[in-house]
Design a protein around this motif. Structure first.
Motif, PDB file in Angstrom:
ATOM      1  N   TYR A   2       0.827  -1.195   0.000  1.00  0.00           N
ATOM      2  CA  TYR A   2       0.000   0.000   0.000  1.00  0.00           C
ATOM      3  C   TYR A   2       0.868   1.255   0.000  1.00  0.00           C
ATOM      4  CZ  TYR A   2      -3.815  -3.148   1.389  1.00  0.00           C
ATOM      5  OH  TYR A   2      -4.743  -4.154   1.447  1.00  0.00           O
ATOM      6  N   TYR A   4       1.843   5.306  -2.279  1.00  0.00           N
ATOM      7  CA  TYR A   4       1.855   6.134  -3.489  1.00  0.00           C
ATOM      8  C   TYR A   4       3.129   5.829  -4.270  1.00  0.00           C
ATOM      9  CZ  TYR A   4      -1.981   9.012  -1.651  1.00  0.00           C
ATOM     10  OH  TYR A   4      -3.184   9.468  -1.191  1.00  0.00           O
ATOM     11  N   ILE A  51      -1.953   2.604  -4.434  1.00  0.00           N
ATOM     12  CA  ILE A  51      -2.429   1.260  -4.104  1.00  0.00           C
ATOM     13  C   ILE A  51      -2.897   1.301  -2.660  1.00  0.00           C
ATOM     14  CG2 ILE A  51      -1.863  -1.200  -3.964  1.00  0.00           C
ATOM     15  CD1 ILE A  51       0.428  -0.714  -5.923  1.00  0.00           C
ATOM     16  N   ASN A  52      -4.190   1.033  -2.455  1.00  0.00           N
ATOM     17  CA  ASN A  52      -4.694   1.033  -1.082  1.00  0.00           C
ATOM     18  C   ASN A  52      -5.886   0.080  -0.942  1.00  0.00           C
ATOM     19  OD1 ASN A  52      -6.246   4.349  -1.307  1.00  0.00           O
ATOM     20  ND2 ASN A  52      -7.207   2.399  -1.706  1.00  0.00           N
ATOM     21  N   PRO A  53      -6.242  -0.272   0.286  1.00  0.00           N
ATOM     22  CA  PRO A  53      -7.390  -1.163   0.480  1.00  0.00           C
ATOM     23  C   PRO A  53      -8.687  -0.472   0.090  1.00  0.00           C
ATOM     24  CG  PRO A  53      -6.657  -0.266   2.587  1.00  0.00           C
ATOM     25  CD  PRO A  53      -5.636   0.140   1.572  1.00  0.00           C
ATOM     26  N   ILE A  93      -7.906  -5.011  -2.894  1.00  0.00           N
ATOM     27  CA  ILE A  93      -6.791  -4.108  -3.177  1.00  0.00           C
ATOM     28  C   ILE A  93      -7.140  -3.268  -4.403  1.00  0.00           C
ATOM     29  CG2 ILE A  93      -4.335  -3.960  -3.745  1.00  0.00           C
ATOM     30  CD1 ILE A  93      -4.117  -6.826  -2.481  1.00  0.00           C
ATOM     31  N   LEU A 147      -3.363  -7.316   3.463  1.00  0.00           N
ATOM     32  CA  LEU A 147      -3.734  -7.500   2.060  1.00  0.00           C
ATOM     33  C   LEU A 147      -4.939  -8.419   1.919  1.00  0.00           C
ATOM     34  CD1 LEU A 147      -0.246  -7.894   0.319  1.00  0.00           C
ATOM     35  CD2 LEU A 147      -1.675  -5.841   0.485  1.00  0.00           C
ATOM     36  N   TYR A 180      -5.571   2.990   6.739  1.00  0.00           N
ATOM     37  CA  TYR A 180      -4.504   1.993   6.701  1.00  0.00           C
ATOM     38  C   TYR A 180      -3.164   2.589   7.105  1.00  0.00           C
ATOM     39  CZ  TYR A 180      -3.060   4.115   2.248  1.00  0.00           C
ATOM     40  OH  TYR A 180      -2.631   4.992   1.287  1.00  0.00           O
ATOM     41  N   ASP A 181      -2.344   1.742   7.690  1.00  0.00           N
ATOM     42  CA  ASP A 181      -0.932   2.002   7.979  1.00  0.00           C
ATOM     43  C   ASP A 181      -0.410   0.777   8.712  1.00  0.00           C
ATOM     44  OD1 ASP A 181       1.596   2.983   8.332  1.00  0.00           O
ATOM     45  OD2 ASP A 181       1.079   4.219  10.062  1.00  0.00           O
ATOM     46  N   VAL A 184      -5.400  -2.483   8.269  1.00  0.00           N
ATOM     47  CA  VAL A 184      -6.549  -1.845   7.629  1.00  0.00           C
ATOM     48  C   VAL A 184      -7.646  -1.766   8.685  1.00  0.00           C
ATOM     49  CG1 VAL A 184      -8.227  -1.936   5.753  1.00  0.00           C
ATOM     50  CG2 VAL A 184      -5.910  -2.801   5.388  1.00  0.00           C
ATOM     51  N   ALA A 225      -8.131   5.736   3.039  1.00  0.00           N
ATOM     52  CA  ALA A 225      -7.989   5.112   1.724  1.00  0.00           C
ATOM     53  C   ALA A 225      -9.018   5.674   0.753  1.00  0.00           C
ATOM     54  CB  ALA A 225      -8.154   3.601   1.842  1.00  0.00           C
TER      55      ALA A 225
END
Length: 247
Positions: A2, A4, A51-53, A93, A147, A180-181, A184, A225
């Motif tokens: 996840y 940028y 890319i993120n949930p 995803i 994920l 998220y970090d 999630v 997200a």
């Protein structure tokens, strides 16, 4: 995975390979996961890939905006009580493309690492199709593979005077806010109205923090997200779900 990304780049994790490479006047996006392959041509420069949930309701295709979480154990809540529990939910995803200076990204790709299952909530004649997920009940936030699964903090409130027997909850994707970090996370509520009906919804603003686009909780800062449903320019859509066929 996840985060940028500025093209060109390539990232691999959990059997997923995602890359963006330069070709002529554009860029080629490639994603492989097992036998599933996606390739798209992106024209223009000044692009970022995110890319993120995302909401777990986009694959294998958009069949329903509703998620039904079945509890592994039935929960009993006394009348007038308010309690907090933790559940798990499936994660998909999402891959987005963002042009510099534009705050609204475009969905490029969505995939899932979890098995897809659907069920019917309500009566056969007029029930609601839902994505199905079975979750344990936790008193503290569990550790999961971000994920594949996320953590839902669910506040249960029994507004009736009777005991409530709860075995499931249904949520609408239009109200979901994922953060998220490393994990999630999302926060939801379920209000028991009487013996057979309840209403569910989500927190729409950052909790315990003033930073827009972030969630500050338990001394941890999570980034909001981008969601597939959240980006749609629609008229009125229900952000809450009314459970009229029991819970």
């Amino acid at each position: 995975m996840y985060g940028y990304y500025d093209p060109p780049f390539s990232v691999e994790q959990e059997g997923i390979s995602i890359s963006v490479e330069k070709t002529g006047d554009g860029w080629v996006y490639k994603r492989t996961f097992g036998k599933d392959e996606v390739e798209k041509l992106i024209l223009g420069d000044r692009k970022r890939i995110i890319i993120n949930p995302v909401e777990p309701l986009n694959t294998p295709k958009e069949i329903t905006p509703n998620l039904l979480i079945e509890f592994e154990k039935t929960l009993l809540l006394a009348g007038g009580e308010k309690k907090r529990i933790f559940l798990t939910f499936p994660v998909e995803i999402g891959v987005f493309i963002l042009e510099n200076g534009n705050k609204s990204p475009q969905v490029l790709d969505v995939l899932s690492l979890v098995r897809q299952k659907f069920t019917l909530y309500g009566e056969v004649s007029n029930g609601v199709v839902c994505k199905h997920w079975k979750s344990g009940l936790y008193s503290v936030s569990p550790s999961l593979n971000p994920l594949q699964e996320g953590v839902m903090e669910l506040t249960l409130r029994n507004t009736s005077s009777d005991w409530a027997s709860i075995s499931k909850a249904v949520f609408s994707a239009y109200g979901m806010k994922l953060y998220y970090d490393g994990d999630v996370f999302m926060k939801a509520r379920m209000d028991i109205l009487n013996r057979n009906t309840a209403e569910t919804g989500f927190e729409m603003q950052p909790i315990n923090g003033e930073m827009k686009g972030y969630l500050v909780k338990d001394q941890k800062i999570r980034k909001e997200a981008f969601g597939v449903y959240g980006l749609r320019k629609l008229g009125f859509v229900p952000l809450k779900f009314y459970m009229g066929w029991g819970f």
